[in-house]
Design an enzyme around this catalytic site. Structure first.
Site, PDB file in Angstrom:
ATOM      1  N   ASN A   1       0.036  -4.997  -3.072  1.00 19.05           N
ATOM      2  CA  ASN A   1       0.295  -4.730  -1.653  1.00 19.05           C
ATOM      3  C   ASN A   1      -1.024  -4.796  -0.881  1.00 19.05           C
ATOM      4  O   ASN A   1      -2.084  -5.009  -1.478  1.00 19.05           O
ATOM      5  CB  ASN A   1       0.994  -3.383  -1.486  1.00 19.05           C
ATOM      6  CG  ASN A   1       0.150  -2.244  -2.024  1.00 19.05           C
ATOM      7  OD1 ASN A   1      -0.882  -1.910  -1.465  1.00 19.05           O
ATOM      8  ND2 ASN A   1       0.576  -1.665  -3.144  1.00 19.05           N
ATOM      9  N   HIS A   2      -0.926  -4.598   0.416  1.00 26.47           N
ATOM     10  CA  HIS A   2      -2.104  -4.828   1.277  1.00 26.47           C
ATOM     11  C   HIS A   2      -3.053  -3.638   1.372  1.00 26.47           C
ATOM     12  O   HIS A   2      -4.010  -3.677   2.144  1.00 26.47           O
ATOM     13  CB  HIS A   2      -1.648  -5.178   2.694  1.00 26.47           C
ATOM     14  CG  HIS A   2      -0.971  -6.510   2.789  1.00 26.47           C
ATOM     15  ND1 HIS A   2      -1.597  -7.676   2.438  1.00 26.47           N
ATOM     16  CD2 HIS A   2       0.278  -6.859   3.178  1.00 26.47           C
ATOM     17  CE1 HIS A   2      -0.773  -8.689   2.609  1.00 26.47           C
ATOM     18  NE2 HIS A   2       0.382  -8.206   3.043  1.00 26.47           N
TER      19      HIS A   2
END
Ligand code: CTP
Length: 398
Positions: A206-207
Protein backbone atom coordinates in the site's frame (compact mmCIF):
# COMPACT_ATOMS: atom_id res chain seq x y z
CA UNK A 1 10.76 21.66 33.71
CA UNK A 2 13.28 24.41 32.95
CA UNK A 3 14.17 25.37 36.50
CA UNK A 4 17.90 25.20 36.98
CA UNK A 5 18.53 24.06 33.39
CA UNK A 6 21.13 25.71 31.15
CA UNK A 7 19.87 26.83 27.77
CA UNK A 8 21.91 28.38 24.96
CA UNK A 9 19.82 30.57 22.65
CA UNK A 10 21.26 31.07 19.14
CA UNK A 11 19.86 34.02 17.22
CA UNK A 12 20.29 34.37 13.45
CA UNK A 13 19.56 37.21 11.07
CA UNK A 14 15.92 37.55 10.17
CA UNK A 15 13.36 40.15 11.11
CA UNK A 16 11.93 37.70 13.68
CA UNK A 17 15.19 38.09 15.62
CA UNK A 18 13.47 40.71 17.78
CA UNK A 19 11.25 37.90 19.10
CA UNK A 20 14.34 36.20 20.50
CA UNK A 21 14.04 38.73 23.32
CA UNK A 22 10.58 37.39 24.17
CA UNK A 23 11.85 33.81 24.02
CA UNK A 24 14.83 34.65 26.25
CA UNK A 25 12.41 36.26 28.70
CA UNK A 26 10.15 33.16 28.72
CA UNK A 27 13.10 30.85 29.31
CA UNK A 28 14.36 33.01 32.18
CA UNK A 29 10.86 33.24 33.67
CA UNK A 30 10.68 29.44 33.67
CA UNK A 31 13.87 29.31 35.71
CA UNK A 32 16.47 28.53 33.04
CA UNK A 33 19.96 30.00 33.00
CA UNK A 34 20.23 31.44 29.50
CA UNK A 35 23.27 32.38 27.46
CA UNK A 36 22.99 33.75 23.96
CA UNK A 37 25.00 33.60 20.77
CA UNK A 38 24.29 35.72 17.70
CA UNK A 39 25.31 35.89 14.07
CA UNK A 40 26.50 39.19 12.62
CA UNK A 41 23.25 39.54 10.71
CA UNK A 42 21.21 38.99 13.88
CA UNK A 43 22.86 42.04 15.44
CA UNK A 44 21.32 44.11 12.60
CA UNK A 45 17.87 43.13 13.85
CA UNK A 46 18.25 43.12 17.63
CA UNK A 47 20.82 44.78 19.86
CA UNK A 48 23.09 42.48 21.87
CA UNK A 49 22.46 44.71 24.90
CA UNK A 50 18.78 43.78 24.85
CA UNK A 51 19.62 40.09 25.20
CA UNK A 52 22.33 40.88 27.77
CA UNK A 53 19.83 42.80 29.89
CA UNK A 54 17.29 39.94 29.81
CA UNK A 55 19.70 37.07 30.41
CA UNK A 56 22.32 38.74 32.59
CA UNK A 57 25.24 37.74 30.34
CA UNK A 58 26.66 39.30 27.19
CA UNK A 59 25.88 37.42 23.96
CA UNK A 60 28.75 35.84 22.06
CA UNK A 61 28.82 37.67 18.73
CA UNK A 62 32.36 37.05 17.53
CA UNK A 63 34.33 33.82 17.85
CA UNK A 64 37.63 35.73 17.74
CA UNK A 65 36.92 38.66 20.00
CA UNK A 66 35.32 37.16 23.04
CA UNK A 67 36.33 36.84 26.66
CA UNK A 68 36.68 33.09 26.23
CA UNK A 69 39.32 31.44 24.08
CA UNK A 70 36.89 29.10 22.39
CA UNK A 71 33.37 30.42 23.08
CA UNK A 72 31.53 27.98 20.79
CA UNK A 73 32.91 24.86 22.49
CA UNK A 74 32.50 26.42 25.95
CA UNK A 75 28.85 27.22 25.21
CA UNK A 76 28.30 23.84 23.56
CA UNK A 77 29.54 22.02 26.65
CA UNK A 78 27.73 24.33 29.08
CA UNK A 79 24.33 23.78 27.44
CA UNK A 80 21.77 21.28 28.69
CA UNK A 81 19.84 22.25 25.56
CA UNK A 82 20.42 24.54 22.64
CA UNK A 83 17.75 26.46 20.73
CA UNK A 84 18.18 28.39 17.49
CA UNK A 85 15.38 30.96 17.10
CA UNK A 86 14.86 32.35 14.63
CA UNK A 87 16.71 30.08 12.23
CA UNK A 88 16.99 31.53 8.73
CA UNK A 89 17.01 29.41 5.56
CA UNK A 90 20.77 30.00 5.33
CA UNK A 91 21.22 28.76 8.90
CA UNK A 92 19.22 25.60 8.16
CA UNK A 93 21.45 24.99 5.13
CA UNK A 94 24.60 25.55 7.19
CA UNK A 95 23.49 23.26 10.00
CA UNK A 96 22.29 20.55 7.58
CA UNK A 97 25.75 20.52 6.04
CA UNK A 98 27.84 20.76 9.18
CA UNK A 99 29.22 24.21 8.36
CA UNK A 100 30.51 26.22 11.29
CA UNK A 101 31.36 29.60 9.82
CA UNK A 102 29.41 31.79 12.23
CA UNK A 103 29.10 31.77 16.04
CA UNK A 104 25.66 30.09 16.04
CA UNK A 105 26.39 27.24 13.61
CA UNK A 106 29.79 26.66 15.28
CA UNK A 107 28.09 26.32 18.68
CA UNK A 108 25.46 23.90 17.35
CA UNK A 109 28.17 21.76 15.77
CA UNK A 110 30.14 21.81 19.01
CA UNK A 111 27.40 20.49 21.28
CA UNK A 112 26.10 17.03 22.16
CA UNK A 113 23.10 18.55 23.96
CA UNK A 114 19.63 18.26 22.39
CA UNK A 115 18.95 20.93 19.78
CA UNK A 116 15.69 22.74 19.01
CA UNK A 117 15.39 24.77 15.83
CA UNK A 118 12.63 27.30 15.18
CA UNK A 119 12.78 28.48 11.56
CA UNK A 120 11.28 31.74 10.29
CA UNK A 121 11.30 32.91 6.68
CA UNK A 122 9.07 33.70 3.71
CA UNK A 123 6.67 30.95 2.62
CA UNK A 124 8.48 30.39 -0.68
CA UNK A 125 11.80 29.90 1.11
CA UNK A 126 10.27 27.53 3.68
CA UNK A 127 8.64 25.44 0.95
CA UNK A 128 11.65 25.42 -1.40
CA UNK A 129 12.84 21.85 -2.01
CA UNK A 130 16.30 22.79 -0.72
CA UNK A 131 14.87 23.96 2.61
CA UNK A 132 12.54 20.93 2.82
CA UNK A 133 15.54 18.62 2.28
CA UNK A 134 17.61 20.53 4.86
CA UNK A 135 14.86 20.26 7.46
CA UNK A 136 14.55 16.50 6.84
CA UNK A 137 18.30 16.18 7.27
CA UNK A 138 18.24 18.14 10.53
CA UNK A 139 15.41 15.94 11.83
CA UNK A 140 17.47 12.88 10.95
CA UNK A 141 20.21 14.27 13.25
CA UNK A 142 17.64 14.15 16.05
CA UNK A 143 17.14 17.94 16.08
CA UNK A 144 13.65 19.03 17.01
CA UNK A 145 12.09 21.46 14.54
CA UNK A 146 9.39 23.83 15.82
CA UNK A 147 7.51 24.50 12.60
CA UNK A 148 6.71 28.09 11.68
CA UNK A 149 3.17 29.37 11.83
CA UNK A 150 0.89 31.26 9.47
CA UNK A 151 0.94 35.02 10.00
CA UNK A 152 2.42 38.36 9.02
CA UNK A 153 5.85 38.14 7.35
CA UNK A 154 8.48 40.72 6.45
CA UNK A 155 7.59 43.29 3.78
CA UNK A 156 3.86 43.22 4.47
CA UNK A 157 3.30 39.65 3.24
CA UNK A 158 1.19 37.06 5.05
CA UNK A 159 1.61 33.29 4.98
CA UNK A 160 3.31 30.24 6.46
CA UNK A 161 6.75 31.11 7.78
CA UNK A 162 6.26 33.27 10.87
CA UNK A 163 8.36 32.26 13.86
CA UNK A 164 6.44 29.96 16.23
CA UNK A 165 5.05 31.51 19.37
CA UNK A 166 7.82 31.90 22.01
CA UNK A 167 5.83 29.78 24.48
CA UNK A 168 5.67 26.92 21.97
CA UNK A 169 9.42 27.16 21.48
CA UNK A 170 10.03 27.23 25.24
CA UNK A 171 7.79 24.12 25.57
CA UNK A 172 9.86 22.38 22.92
CA UNK A 173 13.07 23.21 24.82
CA UNK A 174 11.53 21.79 28.01
CA UNK A 175 10.51 18.72 26.03
CA UNK A 176 13.97 17.87 24.68
CA UNK A 177 15.67 18.01 28.04
CA UNK A 178 16.34 14.64 29.62
CA UNK A 179 13.83 13.95 32.35
CA UNK A 180 10.86 14.70 30.06
CA UNK A 181 7.27 13.74 30.88
CA UNK A 182 7.58 10.24 29.35
CA UNK A 183 10.77 9.29 31.19
CA UNK A 184 10.65 5.58 32.02
CA UNK A 185 7.61 4.98 29.81
CA UNK A 186 7.93 2.06 27.34
CA UNK A 187 6.38 2.91 24.00
CA UNK A 188 5.68 0.58 21.07
CA UNK A 189 4.92 2.10 17.67
CA UNK A 190 4.08 0.29 14.43
CA UNK A 191 4.61 2.15 11.16
CA UNK A 192 4.81 1.78 7.40
CA UNK A 193 2.96 -0.39 4.92
CA UNK A 194 3.49 -4.14 5.11
CA UNK A 195 4.49 -6.10 2.00
CA UNK A 196 2.98 -9.52 1.41
CA UNK A 197 5.00 -11.51 -1.13
CA UNK A 198 3.34 -12.87 -4.26
CA UNK A 199 6.58 -14.30 -5.64
CA UNK A 200 10.25 -13.50 -5.21
CA UNK A 201 9.94 -10.09 -6.93
CA UNK A 202 6.37 -8.89 -6.32
CA UNK A 203 4.25 -8.11 -3.31
CA UNK A 204 0.86 -6.82 -2.24
CA UNK A 205 1.42 -3.46 -0.58
CA UNK A 206 0.00 0.00 0.00
CA UNK A 207 1.00 3.65 -0.22
CA UNK A 208 1.93 4.16 3.44
CA UNK A 209 5.25 6.04 3.79
CA UNK A 210 5.70 5.45 7.53
CA UNK A 211 6.16 9.22 8.08
CA UNK A 212 3.34 9.56 10.62
CA UNK A 213 4.63 6.66 12.74
CA UNK A 214 8.19 8.00 12.54
CA UNK A 215 7.05 11.43 13.70
CA UNK A 216 5.21 9.84 16.64
CA UNK A 217 8.37 7.91 17.57
CA UNK A 218 10.55 11.05 17.47
CA UNK A 219 8.05 13.01 19.57
CA UNK A 220 7.87 10.24 22.20
CA UNK A 221 11.67 9.94 22.37
CA UNK A 222 11.97 13.69 22.77
CA UNK A 223 9.70 13.44 25.81
CA UNK A 224 11.97 10.86 27.36
CA UNK A 225 10.22 7.58 26.43
CA UNK A 226 12.02 4.36 25.55
CA UNK A 227 10.67 3.81 22.07
CA UNK A 228 10.58 0.68 19.93
CA UNK A 229 9.51 1.31 16.34
CA UNK A 230 8.38 -1.81 14.50
CA UNK A 231 8.26 -0.62 10.92
CA UNK A 232 7.73 -1.88 7.41
CA UNK A 233 8.82 1.57 6.20
CA UNK A 234 12.18 3.36 6.05
CA UNK A 235 12.55 3.89 9.82
CA UNK A 236 14.66 6.57 11.48
CA UNK A 237 18.10 6.96 12.94
CA UNK A 238 17.54 8.31 16.45
CA UNK A 239 19.59 7.65 19.57
CA UNK A 240 16.52 6.85 21.70
CA UNK A 241 14.50 4.83 19.21
CA UNK A 242 15.09 1.12 18.67
CA UNK A 243 14.01 0.25 15.14
CA UNK A 244 12.77 -3.28 14.38
CA UNK A 245 12.45 -3.62 10.60
CA UNK A 246 9.76 -5.99 9.30
CA UNK A 247 8.24 -6.87 5.92
CA UNK A 248 4.97 -8.68 6.40
CA UNK A 249 1.96 -8.45 8.71
CA UNK A 250 3.02 -11.75 10.28
CA UNK A 251 6.53 -10.41 11.03
CA UNK A 252 4.99 -7.24 12.45
CA UNK A 253 2.58 -9.21 14.63
CA UNK A 254 5.34 -11.40 16.03
CA UNK A 255 7.56 -8.43 16.94
CA UNK A 256 4.76 -6.15 18.16
CA UNK A 257 3.08 -8.77 20.36
CA UNK A 258 6.39 -9.59 22.04
CA UNK A 259 7.20 -5.94 22.73
CA UNK A 260 3.62 -5.13 23.80
CA UNK A 261 4.01 -7.51 26.77
CA UNK A 262 6.10 -4.86 28.52
CA UNK A 263 4.86 -1.68 26.81
CA UNK A 264 2.97 1.08 28.61
CA UNK A 265 1.64 2.69 25.43
CA UNK A 266 1.18 1.14 21.96
CA UNK A 267 0.49 3.31 18.92
CA UNK A 268 -0.53 1.33 15.85
CA UNK A 269 0.21 3.69 12.96
CA UNK A 270 1.10 0.97 10.44
CA UNK A 271 -0.98 0.30 7.35
CA UNK A 272 -1.16 -3.46 7.73
CA UNK A 273 -2.31 -5.63 4.82
CA UNK A 274 -5.57 -7.37 5.73
CA UNK A 275 -4.94 -10.25 3.31
CA UNK A 276 -1.90 -12.05 1.94
CA UNK A 277 -1.33 -14.61 -0.80
CA UNK A 278 -1.79 -18.13 0.60
CA UNK A 279 1.45 -19.17 -1.11
CA UNK A 280 4.35 -17.00 -2.13
CA UNK A 281 5.77 -18.51 -5.33
CA UNK A 282 9.40 -19.51 -4.90
CA UNK A 283 10.62 -17.93 -8.11
CA UNK A 284 8.93 -15.55 -10.53
CA UNK A 285 5.47 -15.67 -12.03
CA UNK A 286 5.97 -15.64 -15.80
CA UNK A 287 4.03 -13.43 -18.20
CA UNK A 288 3.75 -16.30 -20.67
CA UNK A 289 1.80 -18.31 -18.09
CA UNK A 290 -1.04 -15.78 -18.41
CA UNK A 291 -2.84 -13.77 -15.70
CA UNK A 292 -2.36 -15.57 -12.39
CA UNK A 293 -5.11 -16.30 -9.94
CA UNK A 294 -3.87 -15.47 -6.45
CA UNK A 295 -5.67 -16.98 -3.47
CA UNK A 296 -5.66 -14.75 -0.40
CA UNK A 297 -6.01 -15.44 3.30
CA UNK A 298 -6.39 -13.07 6.28
CA UNK A 299 -3.28 -11.72 8.01
CA UNK A 300 -3.00 -11.54 11.81
CA UNK A 301 -4.66 -8.47 13.31
CA UNK A 302 -1.71 -6.86 15.09
CA UNK A 303 -3.80 -4.33 16.97
CA UNK A 304 -6.47 -6.92 17.78
CA UNK A 305 -3.86 -9.16 19.41
CA UNK A 306 -2.75 -6.33 21.69
CA UNK A 307 -6.33 -5.28 22.49
CA UNK A 308 -6.93 -8.84 23.74
CA UNK A 309 -3.96 -8.84 26.15
CA UNK A 310 -4.59 -8.51 29.86
CA UNK A 311 -3.13 -6.31 31.17
CA UNK A 312 -2.59 -4.40 27.97
CA UNK A 313 -0.83 -1.12 27.12
CA UNK A 314 -2.75 2.11 26.55
CA UNK A 315 -3.79 1.47 22.96
CA UNK A 316 -3.95 3.95 20.08
CA UNK A 317 -5.26 2.85 16.69
CA UNK A 318 -5.22 4.57 13.34
CA UNK A 319 -7.90 4.44 10.68
CA UNK A 320 -7.24 5.47 7.11
CA UNK A 321 -10.70 6.30 5.84
CA UNK A 322 -12.00 7.65 2.56
CA UNK A 323 -15.02 9.67 3.60
CA UNK A 324 -17.44 10.20 6.48
CA UNK A 325 -16.49 9.64 10.12
CA UNK A 326 -19.18 7.03 10.87
CA UNK A 327 -16.89 4.11 10.07
CA UNK A 328 -14.10 5.55 12.28
CA UNK A 329 -16.50 5.94 15.21
CA UNK A 330 -17.72 2.34 14.78
CA UNK A 331 -14.09 1.19 14.47
CA UNK A 332 -13.04 2.95 17.69
CA UNK A 333 -15.66 0.90 19.55
CA UNK A 334 -15.09 -2.36 17.69
CA UNK A 335 -11.30 -2.36 17.98
CA UNK A 336 -11.13 -1.94 21.75
CA UNK A 337 -8.73 1.02 21.60
CA UNK A 338 -8.39 3.91 24.05
CA UNK A 339 -8.10 6.43 21.22
CA UNK A 340 -8.42 6.24 17.44
CA UNK A 341 -6.74 8.67 15.04
CA UNK A 342 -8.83 8.83 11.91
CA UNK A 343 -7.67 10.48 8.73
CA UNK A 344 -9.36 10.88 5.41
CA UNK A 345 -6.62 9.82 2.99
CA UNK A 346 -8.49 11.44 0.10
CA UNK A 347 -8.50 14.94 1.70
CA UNK A 348 -6.01 17.49 0.28
CA UNK A 349 -2.74 17.56 2.26
CA UNK A 350 -3.67 14.41 4.19
CA UNK A 351 -2.71 10.79 4.07
CA UNK A 352 0.02 8.76 2.42
CA UNK A 353 3.40 10.35 1.73
CA UNK A 354 2.38 13.92 2.63
CA UNK A 355 4.23 16.07 5.18
CA UNK A 356 0.93 17.23 6.68
CA UNK A 357 -2.14 15.50 8.01
CA UNK A 358 -5.66 16.44 8.98
CA UNK A 359 -6.90 13.99 11.57
CA UNK A 360 -9.90 13.52 13.80
CA UNK A 361 -9.47 12.03 17.25
CA UNK A 362 -12.19 9.50 18.03
CA UNK A 363 -12.74 8.23 21.57
CA UNK A 364 -14.49 4.95 22.44
CA UNK A 365 -17.50 6.89 23.79
CA UNK A 366 -18.07 8.09 20.21
CA UNK A 367 -16.88 11.69 20.80
CA UNK A 368 -14.86 13.23 17.97
CA UNK A 369 -12.29 16.04 17.90
CA UNK A 370 -11.38 17.31 14.44
CA UNK A 371 -7.88 18.85 14.31
CA UNK A 372 -6.84 21.35 11.64
CA UNK A 373 -4.36 20.51 8.85
CA UNK A 374 -0.86 20.61 10.34
CA UNK A 375 2.60 19.08 9.85
CA UNK A 376 2.80 15.41 10.85
CA UNK A 377 5.39 16.36 13.49
CA UNK A 378 2.81 18.66 15.08
CA UNK A 379 0.11 15.97 14.94
CA UNK A 380 2.57 13.71 16.78
CA UNK A 381 3.22 16.31 19.51
CA UNK A 382 -0.46 16.95 20.09
CA UNK A 383 -1.21 13.25 20.06
CA UNK A 384 1.22 12.75 22.95
CA UNK A 385 -0.38 15.67 24.82
CA UNK A 386 -3.78 14.01 24.35
CA UNK A 387 -2.49 10.56 25.38
CA UNK A 388 -0.99 12.12 28.53
CA UNK A 389 -4.35 13.68 29.45
CA UNK A 390 -6.26 10.43 28.95
CA UNK A 391 -3.69 8.36 30.86
CA UNK A 392 -3.77 10.86 33.70
CA UNK A 393 -7.54 10.52 33.83
CA UNK A 394 -7.07 6.75 34.04
CA UNK A 395 -4.71 7.30 36.95
CA UNK A 396 -1.40 6.61 35.20
CA UNK A 397 1.29 9.16 35.92
CA UNK A 398 2.69 10.06 32.47
N1 CTP B 1 -4.27 -3.10 12.04
C1 CTP B 1 -3.45 -4.08 12.54
N2 CTP B 1 -3.36 -5.31 11.92
C2 CTP B 1 -4.09 -5.57 10.82
C3 CTP B 1 -4.96 -4.57 10.29
C4 CTP B 1 -5.02 -3.34 10.93
O1 CTP B 1 -2.77 -3.83 13.54
N3 CTP B 1 -3.98 -6.76 10.23
C5 CTP B 1 -4.36 -1.81 12.76
C6 CTP B 1 -3.81 -0.61 12.01
O2 CTP B 1 -2.45 -0.40 12.31
C7 CTP B 1 -4.70 0.51 12.54
C8 CTP B 1 -6.01 -0.17 12.86
O3 CTP B 1 -5.72 -1.58 12.98
O4 CTP B 1 -4.20 1.03 13.73
C9 CTP B 1 -7.10 0.01 11.88
O5 CTP B 1 -6.67 -0.39 10.60
P1 CTP B 1 -7.70 -0.44 9.42
O6 CTP B 1 -7.04 -1.03 8.21
O7 CTP B 1 -8.33 0.91 9.25
O8 CTP B 1 -8.78 -1.43 10.05
P2 CTP B 1 -9.54 -2.63 9.47
O9 CTP B 1 -10.17 -3.35 10.60
O10 CTP B 1 -8.65 -3.41 8.58
O11 CTP B 1 -10.70 -1.93 8.70
P3 CTP B 1 -10.95 -1.74 7.13
O12 CTP B 1 -12.01 -2.70 6.83
O13 CTP B 1 -11.40 -0.30 7.03
O14 CTP B 1 -9.66 -2.01 6.40
Amino acid sequence: MLAGRRVVLGVTGGVAAYKAAYLARRLVERGAAVRTVMTDAATEFIGPHTLAAITGTRPVIDLFDADEVSPHTTLGRWADALVVAPATAATLARLANGLSDDPVSATVLATVAPVVIAPAMHTEMWQHPATVANVERLESFGYHIVSPEVGALAGGDTGLGRLADPDRIADAVAGVLPGGPLTGVEVLITAGGTREPIDRVRYLGNHSSGKMGNAIAVAAARRGANVTLVTAGPGIDHPHVTVVPVETAADMAEAAWRIAETADVAVMAAAVADFRPVVAIDGKLRRAAGPPSIDLEPTPDVLGGIAAMSPRPFLVGFAAETGALDEAVAKARRKGVDLLVSNDVTAPGSGFGTETNQVTIVLPDGSTEPWSLMPKSEVAERLWDRIAELRKREGTSA
